[in-house]
Design a protein around this motif. Structure first.
Motif, PDB file in Angstrom:
ATOM      1  N   LEU A   8     127.413  -9.374 -25.580  1.00 50.64           N
ATOM      2  CA  LEU A   8     126.793  -9.126 -24.294  1.00 50.64           C
ATOM      3  C   LEU A   8     127.773  -8.632 -23.241  1.00 50.64           C
ATOM      4  CD1 LEU A   8     124.162  -9.195 -22.698  1.00 50.64           C
ATOM      5  CD2 LEU A   8     124.683 -11.531 -22.027  1.00 50.64           C
ATOM      6  N   LEU A   9     128.796  -9.437 -22.924  1.00 51.65           N
ATOM      7  CA  LEU A   9     129.721  -9.050 -21.866  1.00 51.65           C
ATOM      8  C   LEU A   9     130.598  -7.877 -22.280  1.00 51.65           C
ATOM      9  CD1 LEU A   9     130.618  -9.740 -19.009  1.00 51.65           C
ATOM     10  CD2 LEU A   9     132.302 -11.319 -19.981  1.00 51.65           C
ATOM     11  N   GLY A  10     130.984  -7.818 -23.537  1.00 50.04           N
ATOM     12  CA  GLY A  10     131.818  -6.722 -24.015  1.00 50.04           C
ATOM     13  C   GLY A  10     131.157  -5.370 -23.923  1.00 50.04           C
ATOM     14  N   PRO A  11     129.927  -5.205 -24.480  1.00 53.16           N
ATOM     15  CA  PRO A  11     129.267  -3.897 -24.366  1.00 53.16           C
ATOM     16  C   PRO A  11     128.933  -3.503 -22.926  1.00 53.16           C
ATOM     17  CG  PRO A  11     128.295  -5.186 -26.142  1.00 53.16           C
ATOM     18  CD  PRO A  11     129.229  -6.103 -25.405  1.00 53.16           C
ATOM     19  N   LEU A  12     128.662  -4.485 -22.056  1.00 46.33           N
ATOM     20  CA  LEU A  12     128.334  -4.155 -20.669  1.00 46.33           C
ATOM     21  C   LEU A  12     129.534  -3.643 -19.897  1.00 46.33           C
ATOM     22  CD1 LEU A  12     125.952  -7.112 -19.685  1.00 46.33           C
ATOM     23  CD2 LEU A  12     125.326  -4.717 -20.058  1.00 46.33           C
ATOM     24  N   THR A  13     130.695  -4.220 -20.123  1.00 41.70           N
ATOM     25  CA  THR A  13     131.899  -3.872 -19.362  1.00 41.70           C
ATOM     26  C   THR A  13     132.841  -2.946 -20.110  1.00 41.70           C
ATOM     27  OG1 THR A  13     133.061  -5.845 -20.158  1.00 41.70           O
ATOM     28  CG2 THR A  13     131.778  -6.064 -18.131  1.00 41.70           C
ATOM     29  N   GLY A  14     132.630  -2.777 -21.427  1.00 38.84           N
ATOM     30  CA  GLY A  14     133.584  -2.012 -22.207  1.00 38.84           C
ATOM     31  C   GLY A  14     134.872  -2.763 -22.457  1.00 38.84           C
ATOM     32  N   GLY A  15     134.871  -4.067 -22.185  1.00 39.83           N
ATOM     33  CA  GLY A  15     136.070  -4.879 -22.335  1.00 39.83           C
ATOM     34  C   GLY A  15     136.775  -5.078 -21.000  1.00 39.83           C
ATOM     35  N   ILE A  16     137.356  -6.236 -20.818  1.00 44.19           N
ATOM     36  CA  ILE A  16     138.099  -6.547 -19.599  1.00 44.19           C
ATOM     37  C   ILE A  16     139.565  -6.713 -19.977  1.00 44.19           C
ATOM     38  CG2 ILE A  16     138.377  -8.160 -17.678  1.00 44.19           C
ATOM     39  CD1 ILE A  16     135.453  -8.873 -17.952  1.00 44.19           C
ATOM     40  N   TYR A  17     140.426  -5.940 -19.324  1.00 45.54           N
ATOM     41  CA  TYR A  17     141.840  -5.907 -19.677  1.00 45.54           C
ATOM     42  C   TYR A  17     142.687  -6.180 -18.445  1.00 45.54           C
ATOM     43  CZ  TYR A  17     139.722  -3.399 -23.582  1.00 45.54           C
ATOM     44  OH  TYR A  17     138.921  -3.030 -24.633  1.00 45.54           O
ATOM     45  N   PHE A  18     143.893  -6.661 -18.697  1.00 42.28           N
ATOM     46  CA  PHE A  18     144.859  -6.917 -17.615  1.00 42.28           C
ATOM     47  C   PHE A  18     145.923  -5.838 -17.691  1.00 42.28           C
ATOM     48  CE2 PHE A  18     148.521  -8.683 -15.531  1.00 42.28           C
ATOM     49  CZ  PHE A  18     147.998  -9.421 -14.492  1.00 42.28           C
ATOM     50  N   TYR A  19     146.045  -5.063 -16.592  1.00 43.77           N
ATOM     51  CA  TYR A  19     146.991  -3.956 -16.540  1.00 43.77           C
ATOM     52  C   TYR A  19     148.184  -4.336 -15.653  1.00 43.77           C
ATOM     53  CZ  TYR A  19     143.014  -1.312 -18.353  1.00 43.77           C
ATOM     54  OH  TYR A  19     141.961  -0.863 -19.106  1.00 43.77           O
ATOM     55  N   ALA A  20     149.384  -4.190 -16.192  1.00 45.93           N
ATOM     56  CA  ALA A  20     150.587  -4.499 -15.419  1.00 45.93           C
ATOM     57  C   ALA A  20     150.759  -3.523 -14.267  1.00 45.93           C
ATOM     58  CB  ALA A  20     151.816  -4.473 -16.327  1.00 45.93           C
TER      59      ALA A  20
END
Length: 298
Positions: free
Chosen positions: A113-125
């Motif tokens: 659910l959350l993955g397909p909606l957001t395309g994944g959540i990542y932390f960028y330096a």
């Protein structure tokens, strides 16, 4: 037996309060300090490189050393600046569009659910660094505004807003500035901020003394919040009504042309600070239009 909690000192209430002292900043004309605040705020928007933003924020710090604020105000400033910096870092680290490779993954794209909606959540330096120096834009303006409020008496600040500039045409003096009602409203709103924080602390302690439970999950805190917000809103409305009655009994808006006990006149130190403000702002604008302005991604 239930133990009554000790009254907590809300450090944030010192952010917008006038600090009565006899410092060089207190002796400056409030109109000059307002011009300096305007210049610093403009530069915090037009400058874009990290080093200039940090230098602009650092330019406000010597004035705090001259003021020598109380420990409560310093504590409140550290809390606010730390919260602003952390908020900008986290928001830009998660939503930075110019980054290439994420530092690590918080929510993978395959997560239900959350993955397909957001395309994944990542932390960028890169986003974290970008958010850090972008936070200096807001902190610079806030630092300058708090400095003006700490060194300007509310009555003097209102006079400066109302009689910001005066010209003489045809034997008559014309004052250019905000309407007195608007200036009074702005000053009252600023003065209500510490009162609001202090009232919230008093209500919180009173509710805890009556057995209000604040420890627990989100549902417990939301349930306790309604017991705090209702008396807080009632007290604010009551204080506003008292202020309105007090203003009416003192003839507020009785005469169109108001008189003032203390006339604002620029002195030698005011002219020196005004010259500094003009040169400082002009140098910043020159750097901005010379290629150091705008928002430059990392």
């Amino acid at each position: 037996m239930y133990e009554v909690p000790r009254r907590r000192n809300c450090a944030l209430k010192w952010l917008f309060r006038y600090e009565q002292k006899d410092s060089p900043l207190h002796r400056l004309d409030p109109r000059v300090k307002l011009l300096w605040l305007f210049g610093v705020s403009v530069l915090s928007v037009v400058l874009g490189t990290p080093y200039l933003l940090v230098a602009l924020f650092a330019s406000t710090l010597p004035f705090w050393f001259v003021l020598r604020p109380s420990k409560s105000r310093v504590k409140a400033m550290l809390i606010v600046f730390g919260s602003i910096g952390l908020g900008f870092i986290l928001s830009q680290a998660l939503f930075y569009y110019w980054a290439r490779e994420p530092l690590f993954t918080l929510v993978p794209s395959s997560f239900p659910l959350l993955g397909p909606l957001t395309g994944g959540i990542y932390f960028y330096a890169d986003g974290a660094v970008y958010g850090l120096y972008q936070s200096f834009r807001f902190m610079t303006s806030l630092s300058a505004a708090m400095l003006v409020l700490a060194t300007s008496h509310p009555s003097g600040l209102i006079s400066g807003l109302v009689r910001f500039f005066e010209i003489r045409v045809g034997g008559k003096n014309y004052r250019i500035g905000l309407p007195y009602e608007l200036a009074f409203m702005l000053s009252s709103a600023v003065s209500f901020a510490p009162t609001l924080l202090e009232e919230s602390g008093i209500i919180l302690n009173a509710m805890q003394a009556r057995g209000l439970e604040l420890k627990g999950g989100v549902r417990t805190k939301v349930k306790a919040l309604k017991y705090i917000l209702v008396p807080l809103v009632v007290n604010i409305l009551r204080a506003g009504r008292k202020l309105a009655v007090a203003a009416d009994t003192r003839g507020f808006r009785a005469n169109r042309h108001r008189t003032y006990v203390n006339e604002l006149r620029l002195k030698s130190n005011d002219y020196l600070f005004l010259a500094y403000t003009i040169l400082f702002t002009a140098a910043g604008l020159y750097l901005s239009y010379s290629g150091f302005g705008g928002t430059v991604p990392v």
